[in-house]
Design an enzyme around this catalytic site. Structure first.
Site, mmCIF file in Angstrom:
data_model
loop_
_atom_site.group_PDB
_atom_site.id
_atom_site.type_symbol
_atom_site.label_atom_id
_atom_site.label_comp_id
_atom_site.label_asym_id
_atom_site.label_seq_id
_atom_site.Cartn_x
_atom_site.Cartn_y
_atom_site.Cartn_z
ATOM 1 C CB CYS A 1 -24.125 1.999 93.438
ATOM 2 S SG CYS A 1 -25.844 2.046 93.888
ATOM 3 C CD GLU B 1 -17.095 8.879 91.791
ATOM 4 O OE1 GLU B 1 -17.415 9.138 90.637
ATOM 5 O OE2 GLU B 1 -16.537 7.808 92.124
ATOM 6 N NE ARG C 1 -17.479 10.044 85.463
ATOM 7 C CZ ARG C 1 -17.510 8.936 84.734
ATOM 8 N NH1 ARG C 1 -17.840 8.977 83.463
ATOM 9 N NH2 ARG C 1 -17.197 7.765 85.263
ATOM 10 N NE ARG D 1 -19.934 8.780 88.309
ATOM 11 C CZ ARG D 1 -20.574 8.531 87.166
ATOM 12 N NH1 ARG D 1 -21.704 9.141 86.897
ATOM 13 N NH2 ARG D 1 -20.103 7.666 86.291
HETATM 14 C C1 LIG Z 1 -16.004 3.360 90.127
HETATM 15 S S1 LIG Z 1 -14.456 2.581 90.065
HETATM 16 C C2 LIG Z 1 -13.461 3.755 90.895
HETATM 17 C C3 LIG Z 1 -12.465 4.416 89.990
HETATM 18 C C4 LIG Z 1 -11.512 5.388 90.630
HETATM 19 N N1 LIG Z 1 -12.164 6.343 91.480
HETATM 20 C C5 LIG Z 1 -10.726 6.131 89.566
HETATM 21 O O1 LIG Z 1 -10.642 7.350 89.559
HETATM 22 O O2 LIG Z 1 -10.179 5.458 88.669
HETATM 23 C C6 LIG Z 1 -14.618 1.296 91.230
HETATM 24 C C7 LIG Z 1 -13.388 0.428 91.376
HETATM 25 O O3 LIG Z 1 -13.636 -0.494 92.434
HETATM 26 C C8 LIG Z 1 -12.909 -1.662 92.141
HETATM 27 N N2 LIG Z 1 -13.433 -2.752 92.980
HETATM 28 C C9 LIG Z 1 -14.599 -3.436 92.846
HETATM 29 N N3 LIG Z 1 -14.697 -4.374 93.802
HETATM 30 C C10 LIG Z 1 -13.595 -4.270 94.576
HETATM 31 C C11 LIG Z 1 -13.126 -4.968 95.733
HETATM 32 N N4 LIG Z 1 -13.813 -5.966 96.261
HETATM 33 N N5 LIG Z 1 -11.936 -4.605 96.272
HETATM 34 C C12 LIG Z 1 -11.212 -3.592 95.737
HETATM 35 N N6 LIG Z 1 -11.608 -2.914 94.638
HETATM 36 C C13 LIG Z 1 -12.782 -3.233 94.069
HETATM 37 C C14 LIG Z 1 -13.110 -1.860 90.646
HETATM 38 O O4 LIG Z 1 -12.101 -2.692 90.085
HETATM 39 C C15 LIG Z 1 -13.060 -0.418 90.145
HETATM 40 O O5 LIG Z 1 -11.766 -0.077 89.679
#
Ligand SMILES: C[S@@+](CC[C@H](N)C(=O)[O-])C[C@H]1O[C@@H](n2cnc3c(N)ncnc32)[C@H](O)[C@@H]1O
Length: 344
Positions: free
Chosen positions: A116, A155, A200, A202
């Protein structure tokens, strides 16, 4: 659908009496699925982390008798890539901001649990590109615009709804509906209501090219308790120091066993027969099983709905972070299972 609609709470959801989806046998489901869905349904897993969406999609596809194929995944974090590769045999691409939308294979369905971020909504805006550029939602939007998938499931944290006085969520839904031409709905859901022992909350945003009316009430047949997910024997290294345990026990007495003790920002302790939300960057002792020990990585993964055969190939601190970032598998699986028949 109006984009000014309010986020509904899980209480409001539970007031809805009916559970719309009727039970079908696997044979019925397979016959119906052959006609209705592309085979396989091709999907992409953005911000894939350790694959919470991928497990959820697999469970939903299996229940609907659909074949699914992940055609692209992306996560910027090297350790998340290591975990994903070990478990799914594919190394996700990296930073999504550096990947051109036309480099991504065609797909039918997009999944993404994106971070976010604040949007700049001041000044004259000509559209989502203006208001969301530089945020990771912009990358989701530009990929949807180019690839025109049938549907998506996104999500985000509960705070997305209140972020910048609701403007962030409004910008997101506005872009998806008005500029990208999708029908969109969203709901605040709690993993606890989906049979996982974790509070949790969401926001789930769903969208489809087809008009749909999502019933957000779900009937959960089997609920997992803490006893189902906690290990009987746990390595000494997970135990808090005598001093911390003594301090906690002087402040609080639990009424349930087993329970997870939660220390809030002001240092107050409460305990519940479930875990408070696992968090990626939380302090080491903010959750203690029976006021005595930390959750093991395997227990954290179970609390998020990951299977026992999920391979842990990174350090304790990395897997704690990954489990804390993940999407609750059982919750998203139910949403996908109910949404796909409406979207295709
Ligand atoms: C909230 S987590 C999502 C986790 C996933 N839904 C799961 O079940 O494991 C957000 C993810 O976005 C990745 N992320 C952040 N910036 C990013 C970018 N510029 N490109 C790709 N991934 C990114 C982070 O490394 C993190 O693993």
């Amino acid at each position: 659908m109006s984009r000014t609609k309010k986020i509904r709470t899980e209480k409001e959801i539970s007031k809805k009496a009916s559970f719309a989806s009727s039970r079908v046998t696997p044979d019925d489901a397979t016959a119906e699925a052959v006609e209705k869905y592309p085979s396989p349904i091709r999907y992409i897993d953005l911000f894939c982390g350790i694959g919470g969406f991928r497990y959820a999609a697999k469970a939903a596809f299996d229940n609907l008798g659909i074949k699914g194929k992940c055609v692209f995944s992306s996560d910027i974090d090297k350790f998340a890539q290591d975990s994903y590769e070990a478990n799914f045999g594919e190394r996700p691409a990296g930073d999504i901001t550096k990947i051109k939308e036309n480099e991504i294979p065609d797909f039918d369905l997009l999944f993404g649990g994106f971070p976010c971020q604040a949007f700049s909504i001041c000044g004259l805006q000509k559209g989502f590109a203006d208001s969301t550029r530089g945020t990771l939602f912009f990358d989701i939007a530009r990929i949807i615009k180019e690839k025109q998938p049938r549907a998506f499931v996104l999500e985000n944290v509960k705070n997305l709804a209140s972020h910048d006085n609701g403007n962030t969520l409004k910008t997101i839904v506005g872009a998806l509906e008005d500029e990208l031409g999708y029908h969109v709905d969203y709901m605040l859901l709690n993993a606890l209501d989906f049979g996982l022992p974790q509070k949790r909350e969401r926001i789930i945003i769903i969208g489809s090219k087809k008009k749909f009316d999502m019933d957000w009430s779900f009937k959960i047949e089997k609920k997992k308790t803490l006893s189902d997910v906690l290990d009987k024997k746990v390595d000494k290294k997970y135990y808090a120091s005598d001093e911390i345990v003594k301090k906690r026990k002087a402040m609080h007495t639990a009424t349930e066993y087993p329970s997870i003790w939660h220390e809030n920002k002001s240092g107050n302790i409460s305990s519940y027969p479930y875990s408070c939300a696992l968090r990626a960057g939380a302090s080491y002792n903010y959750l203690l099983v029976n006021g005595e020990r930390r959750l093991t990585p395997r227990e954290m993964l179970r609390i998020q709905g990951f299977p026992n055969d999920f391979k842990i190939v990174v350090s304790d601190s990395q897997i704690r972070k990954q489990a804390g970032n993940a999407v609750p598998v059982d919750m998203v699986a139910k949403v996908i299972e109910k949404f796909l028949p409406l979207a295709f």
